[in-house]
Each structure stands twice: as structure tokens, then as C-alpha cells.
Design a protein around this motif. Structure first.
Motif, mmCIF file in Angstrom:
data_model
loop_
_atom_site.group_PDB
_atom_site.id
_atom_site.type_symbol
_atom_site.label_atom_id
_atom_site.label_comp_id
_atom_site.label_asym_id
_atom_site.label_seq_id
_atom_site.Cartn_x
_atom_site.Cartn_y
_atom_site.Cartn_z
ATOM 1 N N ALA A 48 76.466 30.495 -21.192
ATOM 2 C CA ALA A 48 77.353 29.416 -21.634
ATOM 3 C C ALA A 48 77.892 29.707 -23.035
ATOM 4 O O ALA A 48 79.068 29.428 -23.328
ATOM 5 C CB ALA A 48 76.616 28.083 -21.616
ATOM 6 N N SER B 91 81.944 30.182 -23.858
ATOM 7 C CA SER B 91 82.670 29.417 -24.875
ATOM 8 C C SER B 91 83.261 30.331 -25.939
ATOM 9 O O SER B 91 84.354 30.070 -26.450
ATOM 10 C CB SER B 91 81.768 28.356 -25.504
ATOM 11 O OG SER B 91 80.702 28.967 -26.200
ATOM 12 N N ASP C 42 84.107 30.621 -16.264
ATOM 13 C CA ASP C 42 82.965 29.825 -15.826
ATOM 14 C C ASP C 42 81.682 30.517 -16.265
ATOM 15 O O ASP C 42 81.531 31.722 -16.096
ATOM 16 C CB ASP C 42 83.006 29.689 -14.302
ATOM 17 C CG ASP C 42 81.971 28.734 -13.765
ATOM 18 O OD1 ASP C 42 81.330 28.027 -14.569
ATOM 19 O OD2 ASP C 42 81.792 28.690 -12.529
ATOM 20 N N ARG C 43 80.751 29.764 -16.812
ATOM 21 C CA ARG C 43 79.495 30.338 -17.310
ATOM 22 C C ARG C 43 78.699 31.010 -16.206
ATOM 23 O O ARG C 43 77.946 31.939 -16.451
ATOM 24 C CB ARG C 43 78.635 29.282 -17.993
ATOM 25 C CG ARG C 43 78.138 28.208 -17.046
ATOM 26 C CD ARG C 43 77.208 27.218 -17.723
ATOM 27 N NE ARG C 43 76.926 26.099 -16.864
ATOM 28 C CZ ARG C 43 76.091 26.133 -15.836
ATOM 29 N NH1 ARG C 43 75.448 27.223 -15.552
ATOM 30 N NH2 ARG C 43 75.897 25.065 -15.090
ATOM 31 N N ARG C 44 78.882 30.570 -14.959
ATOM 32 C CA ARG C 44 78.153 31.168 -13.835
ATOM 33 C C ARG C 44 78.694 32.543 -13.471
ATOM 34 O O ARG C 44 78.061 33.289 -12.739
ATOM 35 C CB ARG C 44 78.207 30.240 -12.628
ATOM 36 C CG ARG C 44 77.432 28.939 -12.860
ATOM 37 C CD ARG C 44 77.581 28.035 -11.672
ATOM 38 N NE ARG C 44 78.921 27.492 -11.607
ATOM 39 C CZ ARG C 44 79.236 26.200 -11.800
ATOM 40 N NH1 ARG C 44 78.294 25.343 -12.066
ATOM 41 N NH2 ARG C 44 80.471 25.792 -11.718
#
Length: 148
Positions: free
Chosen positions: A96, A100, A111-113
Motif C-alpha cells: 500500500a 501511494s 491497486d495495492r494488490r
């Protein structure tokens, strides 16, 4: 064991895929971590909603994914974190945090995933982070972790 993936699992499938895995892998790893749910006939409705949400989030075309990859790889990402005098971080860098930092540097929303860290980042320095943009496109982002 038949499961419905709720999140992407590298080497296994994407959210909404129905997969067949060994009982122990499903029971001890995928289900407890929230990566999958048990398959049922009623789960087919859940599969449709997961796929619809995934299509809304994903980059639609291969060409668009390649353009995003080129923009991400062109500019190194700088991430300022709290660190001690020896360069050891107070905590670790998470996907995450990387997502960012990419958004603030390049303006590309990731997307962090989709961010894959090869290991725990617990020291300042230069790292290479992989970002899955499309099933066929993966970006290698240069990450500079600095004390800040």
C-alpha cells in the motif's frame, strides 16, 4: 477442494476464478487469509459480481497497459519513511505504501494488490518492485527508500 478466488493469487488465478486445489492448501492458506471462499452453487452469483468489479478496476487493453508500464518504468519512485541512523526502518514498507508513492510520483493509480514485493523492505536503499498491470504486462518499478 473447489474454491472461488476472492483476490488474485500469483500462479493460481484472478478474483472470480473457480479453482481446484489440494485440501490442505485451501483449508490452511487460502481460506483463512481471505484469498478464497468455498465453492457452492449459490457462489456462482458471487463469481459474477467479483468478475464485474475486477473488470471495472483493471486496465482494459494490452496497449494501454504497455503505456502505463512505460511511464512507470521511466521515472524512479521515491518513498520517504521513518528510519534510524543506521538506515533500519521503523516497521516495513508495505504494498500500500508503494502504491501511494507510485500515485504521487507518476499520477498512475495502482491497486495495492497488484504490487509484488520480493521480500520485506526493512532498510533504506534501492529496490525493484514488480507491478502486475495486465495478465501479460508486468512493470519493474525502481523504488528508492529514503529516511525522511
Amino acid at each position: 477442494m473447489k474454491l472461488i478466488l476472492t483476490q488474485e493469487v500469483t500462479g493460481l488465478g484472478a478474483p472470480g476464478d473457480v479453482v481446484e486445489v489440494k485440501d490442505g492448501y485451501g483449508r490452511n492458506y487460502l481460506v483463512p487469509r481471505g484469498l478464497a471462499t468455498a465453492w457452492s452453487k449459490g457462489g456462482e452469483k458471487q463469481v459474477a459480481s467479483i468478475r464485474k468489479a475486477r473488470q471495472a478496476r483493471e486496465i482494459a487493453t494490452l496497449e494501454e497497459a504497455q503505456k502505463v508500464r512505460d511511464s512507470l518504468e521511466a521515472k524512479p519512485v521515491r518513498l520517504a519513511v521513518k528510519a534510524g541512523q543506521s538506515g533500519r526502518l521503523f516497521g516495513a514498507v508495505t504494498p500500500a505504501d508503494v502504491a501511494s508513492a507510485i500515485e504521487s510520483t507518476n499520477g498512475s493509480k495502482v491497486d495495492r494488490r497488484k504490487v509484488e514485493l520480493t521480500g520485506a523492505i526493512k532498510n533504506t536503499g534501492e529496490y525493484t518492485v514488480h507491478v502486475r498491470l495486465h495478465p501479460e504486462v508486468q512493470a519493474k518499478v525502481k523504488l528508492a527508500v529514503v529516511a525522511g
